[in-house]
Scaffold this active site. Structure first.
Site, PDB file in Angstrom:
ATOM      1  CE  LYS A   1      -3.576  -2.516  -0.285  1.00 23.14           C
ATOM      2  NZ  LYS A   1      -4.723  -2.866   0.495  1.00 23.14           N
TER       3      LYS A   1
HETATM    4  C1  LIG Z   1      -5.839  -3.838   0.697  1.00 20.25           C
HETATM    5  C2  LIG Z   1      -7.259  -3.520   0.686  1.00 20.25           C
HETATM    6  C3  LIG Z   1      -8.092  -3.846   1.767  1.00 20.25           C
HETATM    7  C4  LIG Z   1      -7.681  -4.730   2.898  1.00 20.25           C
HETATM    8  O1  LIG Z   1      -6.581  -4.326   3.627  1.00 20.25           O
HETATM    9  P1  LIG Z   1      -5.704  -5.406   4.405  1.00 20.25           P
HETATM   10  O2  LIG Z   1      -4.809  -4.563   5.248  1.00 20.25           O
HETATM   11  O3  LIG Z   1      -4.966  -6.213   3.391  1.00 20.25           O
HETATM   12  O4  LIG Z   1      -6.622  -6.242   5.229  1.00 20.25           O
HETATM   13  C5  LIG Z   1      -9.409  -3.419   1.723  1.00 20.25           C
HETATM   14  N1  LIG Z   1      -9.899  -2.735   0.682  1.00 20.25           N
HETATM   15  C6  LIG Z   1      -9.128  -2.417  -0.379  1.00 20.25           C
HETATM   16  C7  LIG Z   1      -9.731  -1.626  -1.490  1.00 20.25           C
HETATM   17  C8  LIG Z   1      -7.794  -2.817  -0.427  1.00 20.25           C
HETATM   18  O5  LIG Z   1      -7.052  -2.527  -1.498  1.00 20.25           O
END
Ligand SMILES: *Cc1c(COP(=O)(O)O)cnc(C)c1O
Length: 394
Positions: free
Chosen positions: A184
């Site tokens: 991210k």
């Molecule tokens: C990555 C992501 C999540 C979930 O996050 P995690 O930390 O992996 O649980 C939720 N929504 C979107 C749009 C994402 O890209």
């Protein structure tokens, strides 16, 4: 032979090492500690919200938000059909039904017109996902939500720092949810955050996150809560990343501008679009080729991999998956773009020559001549004007 170029890769510097080592040596390695408090305070400040609550992941932050609002079996929550699976799964964990609606073809975000059509007497909330770094149309979504008395949760897992008219994601709905997974915009390894101005929601979420333990009687619980906490070690990593977020975002903008220079002239190619009212953070560079079938797209990705270039396909429409398949869902745009889209390498340390190599491999693969390597001073770097055109003239 050139090294393999991944889609994402975290950037870890001496700052991250220093903070994490400090947290480790302090002995506060579990879910209490100064880094948690500081990370929450500074993240709230960054988003422009009163409160921020760390969680173990973006998924648990989403689930916690829904639980804290009392979403339950029999309720419906409107979710875009094109998103990461976690958005809908978090709704399903509560027993409520994720109602899948279509997206806008340009921004790839949930379509307010489709939201309005999907509202029933059972609708309780809308989850607006800021897909691939572009904010959803929050002014319009908030207008609809106010009219129908619905809760608006931002899934900002892919859009830290994106904004609308100067107001950042996380502060654009009733609450915002972020992820700090390794790929991210900023990362804790694994982790998440819930942001809000609503004190009641914040207190309820913090209580449920910590097993719903009574504040007056230890080890007494009136209801079933969760352990959705982040550790101080993760928060130390997250705080270091937060301190570098301006660099990350200007680099993402610069990376996009360079891909744009190389690829935007190819007919039938669409790169990330940015609405006039939005500031995009270009979490991942998006490339769609009009007319490509899913099979052709997948074959092309294999060929890129053979040339040392990692790509990833767009998310699959959730309505195509067995647990969310529903014949009444009508989401042609999500289905159309999902099969023709890929994400290109987009990480912080990507070099100019890597971008040139990836772009020219894409060009020649599509039957177009390679372009000479970019004159770096021909595009203003790092310009954050969100220009749709390159070179940027600012
Ligand atoms: C990555 C992501 C999540 C979930 O996050 P995690 O930390 O992996 O649980 C939720 N929504 C979107 C749009 C994402 O890209």
């Amino acid at each position: 032979m050139r090294d393999f170029i991944p889609v994402s890769q975290p950037s870890v510097t001496a700052l991250e090492t220093t903070y994490v080592l400090d947290a480790l040596q302090s002995g506060w390695i579990s879910s209490l500690g100064q880094y948690i408090t500081t990370f929450e305070e500074q993240f709230a400040e960054y988003c422009g919200t009163k409160y921020a609550l760390t969680t173990s992941s973006g998924t648990t932050a989403l689930h916690l938000a829904l639980e804290s609002y009392g979403i339950k079996a029999g309720d419906e929550v409107i979710v875009p059909d094109l998103t990461f699976i976690a958005t809908a799964n978090a709704v399903a964990y509560t027993g409520a039904k994720p109602v899948l609606v279509d997206i806008e073809e340009d921004t790839l975000c949930i379509d307010p017109v489709a939201i309005e059509k999907a509202i029933t007497p059972n609708t309780k909330a809308i989850i607006a996902v800021h897909l691939y770094g572009h904010p959803a149309n929050m002014p319009e979504i908030n207008r609809i939500a106010t009219q129908h008395g619905l809760i608006v949760i931002e899934d900002a897992a892919e859009a830290h720092g994106a904004s609308i008219h100067g107001r950042r994601t996380g502060a654009l709905g009733h609450c915002g949810v972020f992820s700090f997974y390794g790929n991210k915009v900023i990362t804790c390894g694994e982790g998440g955050m819930l942001t809000t101005d609503d004190e009641d929601l914040y207190c309820r979420a913090r209580y449920l996150r910590d097993h719903a333990m009574s504040s007056t009687k230890r080890y007494w619980h009136d209801e079933i809560g969760f352990n959705y906490r982040m550790t101080n070690l993760q928060a130390a990593l997250g705080l270091a990343q937060l301190h570098r977020i301006d660099d990350f975002l200007s680099q993402k903008q610069a990376i996009f501008e360079q891909y744009h220079y190389y690829l935007a002239d190819i007919p039938n190619v669409k790169l990330n679009f940015t609405a006039s009212w939005a500031s995009n953070v270009f979490w991942l560079v998006c490339l769609e080729i009009e007319g490509l079938t899913e099979q052709e797209r997948d074959q092309w990705m294999v060929e890129l991999k053979q040339r040392g270039i990692d790509t990833r396909p767009y998310f699959c429409p959730l309505s195509a998956m067995p647990m969310y398949h529903d014949a009444s869902v009508d989401t042609p745009i999500a289905h159309k773009v999902a099969q023709r889209g890929i994400n290109l390498p987009s990480y912080f340390d990507l070099s100019d020559s890597d971008i040139a190599y990836v772009s020219n491999t894409v060009r020649t693969g599509l039957g177009y001549a390679a372009k000479p390597d970019i004159q770096l001073d021909a595009i203003a770097l790092p310009c954050r004007c969100n220009s749709q055109h390159s070179p940027c003239t600012h």
